[in-house]
Design a protein around this motif. Structure first.
Motif, PDB file in Angstrom:
ATOM      1  N   THR A  29       0.830  -1.205   0.000  1.00 52.89           N
ATOM      2  CA  THR A  29       0.000   0.000   0.000  1.00 52.89           C
ATOM      3  C   THR A  29       0.866   1.257   0.000  1.00 52.89           C
ATOM      4  N   VAL A  33       0.740   4.228  -2.840  1.00 46.42           N
ATOM      5  CA  VAL A  33       0.480   5.626  -2.487  1.00 46.42           C
ATOM      6  C   VAL A  33       1.678   6.510  -2.853  1.00 46.42           C
ATOM      7  N   TYR A  40      -2.309  13.227  -3.675  1.00 44.67           N
ATOM      8  CA  TYR A  40      -2.807  13.303  -2.297  1.00 44.67           C
ATOM      9  C   TYR A  40      -2.453  14.657  -1.700  1.00 44.67           C
ATOM     10  N   TYR A  56      -0.227   7.212   6.152  1.00 45.51           N
ATOM     11  CA  TYR A  56      -1.529   7.091   5.485  1.00 45.51           C
ATOM     12  C   TYR A  56      -1.934   5.624   5.324  1.00 45.51           C
ATOM     13  N   THR A  60      -5.147   4.097   7.297  1.00 48.33           N
ATOM     14  CA  THR A  60      -6.222   3.718   6.376  1.00 48.33           C
ATOM     15  C   THR A  60      -6.559   2.235   6.486  1.00 48.33           C
ATOM     16  N   THR A  70      -5.678  13.133   2.280  1.00 48.08           N
ATOM     17  CA  THR A  70      -6.823  12.737   1.449  1.00 48.08           C
ATOM     18  C   THR A  70      -6.427  12.704  -0.016  1.00 48.08           C
ATOM     19  N   PRO A  71      -7.048  11.784  -0.784  1.00 50.44           N
ATOM     20  CA  PRO A  71      -6.793  11.762  -2.233  1.00 50.44           C
ATOM     21  C   PRO A  71      -7.583  12.885  -2.905  1.00 50.44           C
ATOM     22  N   ARG A  77      -8.155   8.730  -6.280  1.00 50.20           N
ATOM     23  CA  ARG A  77      -9.452   8.246  -5.779  1.00 50.20           C
ATOM     24  C   ARG A  77      -9.815   6.895  -6.386  1.00 50.20           C
ATOM     25  N   ASN A  80      -7.928   4.301  -4.556  1.00 52.90           N
ATOM     26  CA  ASN A  80      -8.553   4.045  -3.266  1.00 52.90           C
ATOM     27  C   ASN A  80      -9.743   3.105  -3.393  1.00 52.90           C
ATOM     28  N   ILE A  84      -7.159   0.342  -2.318  1.00 53.53           N
ATOM     29  CA  ILE A  84      -7.069   0.635  -0.890  1.00 53.53           C
ATOM     30  C   ILE A  84      -8.228   0.004  -0.118  1.00 53.53           C
ATOM     31  N   THR A  85      -9.449   0.137  -0.621  1.00 53.03           N
ATOM     32  CA  THR A  85     -10.600  -0.412   0.098  1.00 53.03           C
ATOM     33  C   THR A  85     -10.539  -1.939   0.213  1.00 53.03           C
TER      34      THR A  85
END
Length: 337
Positions: A29, A33, A40, A56, A60, A70-71, A77, A80, A84-85
């Protein structure tokens, strides 16, 4: 404490694998990033450093999410959403799975202990897992006794690990203590083999076993010195084997009659050629002379006493006799084809 036979993979190994997977996910990750760090924004608006990317990634994946990084770009995004999710969900699965595995292992051990306590009986307790104890276990297994019916009582951590690695149930503690022997269910045991390192400890173990079982469980003890054999018998041992005297006789035989040593070693070493064995007399053998049988019978056991063939009582086999004979113990070769 009761130690069950070692499993193929221990809990520490399982936890190590999960920790490695979690760390690998964090580093992956961070790399994702950091590669798109321009997409970001943090509260300082000075760009993301490598440390910021680690920060981050950790907050996260752990679902802490302070929101200070934040992205802002469409690419960030999208990453993410796509990476990321799912990584966050996978990270939680690893953490929860580790906890569940530990709890499951504790539950499984508890169930295994409860089941073992209900079924253990007619077993053999080995007090001491040194050279003598390991040899006794080997002899029991060679005679067909299942590993589940052997319990080792030992204080040494190294010896306990050896016993469990060999597939045996081991109890940590001193065999001179009643609580330890009760954990081994000594009252329902078939026999207790005392193979401690000192004659003093052997006497105490014999006394404790006799007190707990009222003499109903057979006790076999090893003594280092012949002068301690009578004391062990007075303490409750049914049979006493003097290791120093036996070794001395063999040393003497090796000088006066060397071939006899080879014969004794052959009889005591499994799979070498000859082996001592004992069986019940068959119906058609009752009334016959032991010398007439096909197997080489060297003694009879009648009502718990040994009867030699030289005795008049040993001239004829009676009902209930046990025959001590020499059997062929060589490995059977599988015929070709």
């Amino acid at each position: 404490m009761i130690h069950f036979p070692a499993q193929r993979r221990g809990p520490l190994s399982a936890l190590s694998l999960r920790l490695a997977a979690a760390l690998a996910l964090v580093f992956a990750t961070v790399a994702v990033v950091y590669a798109d760090r321009d997409g970001y924004r943090d509260v300082n608006e000075d760009g993301l450093t490598l440390l910021d990317c680690f920060y981050y990634a950790v907050v996260t994946l752990s679902t802490t999410g302070y929101g200070d990084v934040t992205p802002i770009s469409q690419t960030a995004r999208l990453v993410n959403v796509v990476y990321i999710t799912p990584a966050r969900v996978l990270f939680l699965i690893i953490l929860v799975g580790t906890t569940l595995e530990v709890l499951t292992e504790q539950y499984r051990t508890g169930r295994r202990l409860a089941r073992w306590r209900k079924t253990v009986k007619d077993h053999v307790i080995i007090c001491g897992y040194g050279t003598k104890g390991r040899s006794a276990v080997s002899a029991l297994l060679e005679n067909g006794l299942d590993k589940s019916r052997i319990i080792v009582v030992e204080r040494s951590g190294a010896a306990l690990r050896q016993a469990t690695a060999a597939g045996l149930v081991a109890i940590e503690g001193s065999a001179t203590r009643s609580a330890t022997l009760n954990q081994a269910h000594v009252k329902t045991a078939k026999a207790v083999i005392i193979a401690t390192d000192s004659d003093d400890a052997s006497v105490l173990v014999a006394l404790t076993v006799r007190q707990l079982t009222a003499g109903q469980v057979r006790i076999i003890a090893a003594a280092r010195e012949a002068e301690n054999a009578p004391l062990l018998k007075q303490s409750g041992a049914h049979h006493v084997i003097v290791s120093s005297a036996t070794a001395g006789r063999l040393l003497g035989l090796s000088t006066s009659a060397p071939p006899l040593i080879d014969v004794v070693e052959d009889l005591l070493t499994p799979g070498q050629g000859m082996a001592l064995a004992m069986r019940s007399a068959e119906r058609d053998e009752v009334g016959r002379s032991p010398r007439e049988l096909d197997s080489l019978v060297i003694a009879l056991v009648r009502r718990g006493k040994v009867v030699t063939l030289a005795d008049r009582a040993g001239a004829v086999i009676e009902t209930g006799d046990m025959l001590v004979h020499v059997r062929d113990d060589r490995p059977q070769s599988t015929p070709a084809g």
